[in-house]
Design an enzyme around this catalytic site. Structure first.
Site, PDB file in Angstrom:
ATOM      1  N   HIS A  25       2.134   2.067  -3.153  1.00 20.28           N
ATOM      2  CA  HIS A  25       1.186   3.003  -3.752  1.00 20.28           C
ATOM      3  C   HIS A  25       1.682   4.441  -3.708  1.00 20.28           C
ATOM      4  O   HIS A  25       0.930   5.365  -3.959  1.00 20.28           O
ATOM      5  CB  HIS A  25      -0.187   2.880  -3.071  1.00 20.28           C
ATOM      6  CG  HIS A  25      -0.853   1.558  -3.314  1.00 20.28           C
ATOM      7  ND1 HIS A  25      -2.114   1.265  -2.876  1.00 20.28           N
ATOM      8  CD2 HIS A  25      -0.421   0.441  -3.961  1.00 20.28           C
ATOM      9  CE1 HIS A  25      -2.434   0.019  -3.233  1.00 20.28           C
ATOM     10  NE2 HIS A  25      -1.413  -0.493  -3.888  1.00 20.28           N
ATOM     11  N   ASP A  82       0.867  -1.183   0.000  1.00 14.87           N
ATOM     12  CA  ASP A  82       0.000   0.000   0.000  1.00 14.87           C
ATOM     13  C   ASP A  82       0.904   1.233   0.000  1.00 14.87           C
ATOM     14  O   ASP A  82       2.035   1.158  -0.471  1.00 14.87           O
ATOM     15  CB  ASP A  82      -0.972  -0.058   1.199  1.00 14.87           C
ATOM     16  CG  ASP A  82      -2.272   0.680   0.917  1.00 14.87           C
ATOM     17  OD1 ASP A  82      -2.208   1.878   0.603  1.00 14.87           O
ATOM     18  OD2 ASP A  82      -3.348   0.074   0.996  1.00 14.87           O
TER      19      ASP A  82
END
Ligand code: NAG
Ligand code: NAG
Ligand code: NAG
Length: 394
Positions: A239, A216
């Site tokens: 991310h 993430d």
């Protein structure tokens, strides 16, 4: 293990510590003397807690030592306030969690502490079984953060390695003056919600010289974060570095202010520099942010403001964000974009972004299509300066 240099530095630090300070009766507590077993099987949490209790209740600066070896720690809460403001924790070995998940929200936590420094150590939360549960789309608990600093002040994490968290890996919450240097934070690219470091309601946080490879965000900055400095980061897979998601709860959300992110290498990430707000009318702000000096390699959204975030179009269709975004600079960003839209500034129709600045941007599209990179702006006011490729939409 190929870490002799780091280990010997750590050892000489500890020795210097013991030699120099023994005369002033500095207290040193080794978890093994309290019964911790470096066998990876015996739950050493009670021994860690006993060593901490001694360090924390010492009237003088105290040192806690975790020697080489693998220590199973079911959960540990290092809680203050303490009787002294200088506790150093030297960790040579690793702490590992149980395989299998408990549903508790935190694994290793520092709470209500002031003046605690952690040097070295590996924290392996072993979150694999919770990821498997989530992958099977069963009803799973949220999972726990591996390392949490909460309601604390003057905390240093130096050279720690955190891995395989069930949820966010490191959380810095309701704290001030927290420094993370030389951290390595890792989880597989497809592990869910394993943000590297998440900040929430905190001020004066510094994160430098660190590497994040996660499933993430490498770093996510939540509401109520101010005066934060982030520099020399390697991010990817992951991310990217995000402010948000903001505006997720009703009422006035605490704003994000005075954040600098400087010198980042992004490799193969979903985003580079991102600000993300829910498409809900809940209020809040992002003000005074500098994103600068970044190399992007094959990044899907190198520069992105997304104020229309509404996954699965649930509870926010056709609404617009109430978060006001002002004074955000993107400076000296170069490299390759994995999508044609390399600069995507999508602001709220009811709260257009103001004072956005693009300066010296050079991003090219590198993908299957024979197309040039482009920039898209929606409801943005600002200026561009220097060479901007793709041509600025401002
Ligand atoms: C799990 O996370 C969801 C979404 O963030 C939250 O609404 C819920 O309260 C959490 N559950 C627990 C048990 O913490
Ligand atoms: C902004 O944050 C930096 C730390 O990143 C701090 O040194 C500076 O004083 C802050 N500026 C203001 C106006 O608070
Ligand atoms: C949202 O807008 C679209 C297009 O304007 C429309 O088709 C849809 O019905 C709207 N949804 C809601 C929940 O209002």
């Amino acid at each position: 293990m190929a870490r002799p240099a780091a280990n010997s530095v750590l050892l000489s630090l500890i020795l210097a510590e013991l030699l120099c300070f023994s005369t002033v009766a500095m207290a040193a507590y080794n978890v093994v003397s309290f019964g911790a077993k470096p066998d990876g099987r015996t739950d050493s949490a009670p021994a860690f807690m006993a060593a901490w209790k001694n360090a924390c209740s010492s009237g003088k600066p105290a040192t806690m030592v975790v020697p080489e070896g693998q220590f199973l720690v079911s959960r540990a809460l290092f809680q203050g306030p303490c009787k002294n403001n200088k506790i150093r924790i030297f960790i040579e070995g690793s702490l590992v969690g149980y395989y299998g998940y408990s549903g508790a929200p935190e694994w290793i936590t520092f709470k209500y502490v002031t003046g605690v420094s952690v040097y070295g150590g590996t924290f392996d939360a072993r979150g694999q079984s919770l990821w498997a549960c989530k992958a099977a789309r069963r009803h799973c608990p949220n999972g726990s953060r591996a390392l949490t600093i909460s309601q604390s002040k003057d905390v240093l994490l130096s050279g720690v390695k955190v891995m395989n968290s069930e949820n966010f890996q490191v959380g810095i919450l309701f704290s001030r003056a927290v420094t993370v240097e030389g951290a390595t934070i890792t989880a597989p690219w497809d592990s869910p919600n394993t943000d590297g470091i998440h900040l929430h309601m905190s001020t004066g946080v510094t994160i430098t010289g660190s590497t994040m490879r996660t499933g993430d965000d490498c770093i996510s900055i939540g509401e109520g974060v101010s005066n934060t400095w982030i520099q020399n980061i390697h991010c990817g897979p992951g991310h990217g570095i995000s402010i948000g998601s903001l505006g997720g709860s009703p009422g006035n959300n605490a704003g994000v202010q005075n954040v600098t992110v400087s010198s980042v290498a992004f490799a193969g990430t979903q985003n580079g520099f991102r600000i993300k707000t829910w498409a809900t009318p809940y209020k809040g702000f992002v003000k005074g942010v500098t994103f600068q000096h970044a190399a992007m390699i094959n990044v899907k959204n190198p520069i992105i403001i997304d104020q229309n975030y509404c996954p699965d179009h649930n509870n926010c269709p056709n609404q617009s964000s109430g978060i006001k975004i002002t004074d955000v600079v993107f400076n000296d960003v170069h490299g390759t974009s994995a999508k044609t839209v390399a600069i995507n500034l999508e602001c709220s129709p009811t709260n257009p972004c103001r004072g956005i600045e693009l300066r010296d941007i050079k991003l090219s599209y590198k993908g299957e299509k024979q197309q040039a990179a482009q920039s898209l702006c929606d409801n943005v006011h600002g200026i561009s300066d220097g060479v901007i490729t793709p041509p600025s939409c401002l």
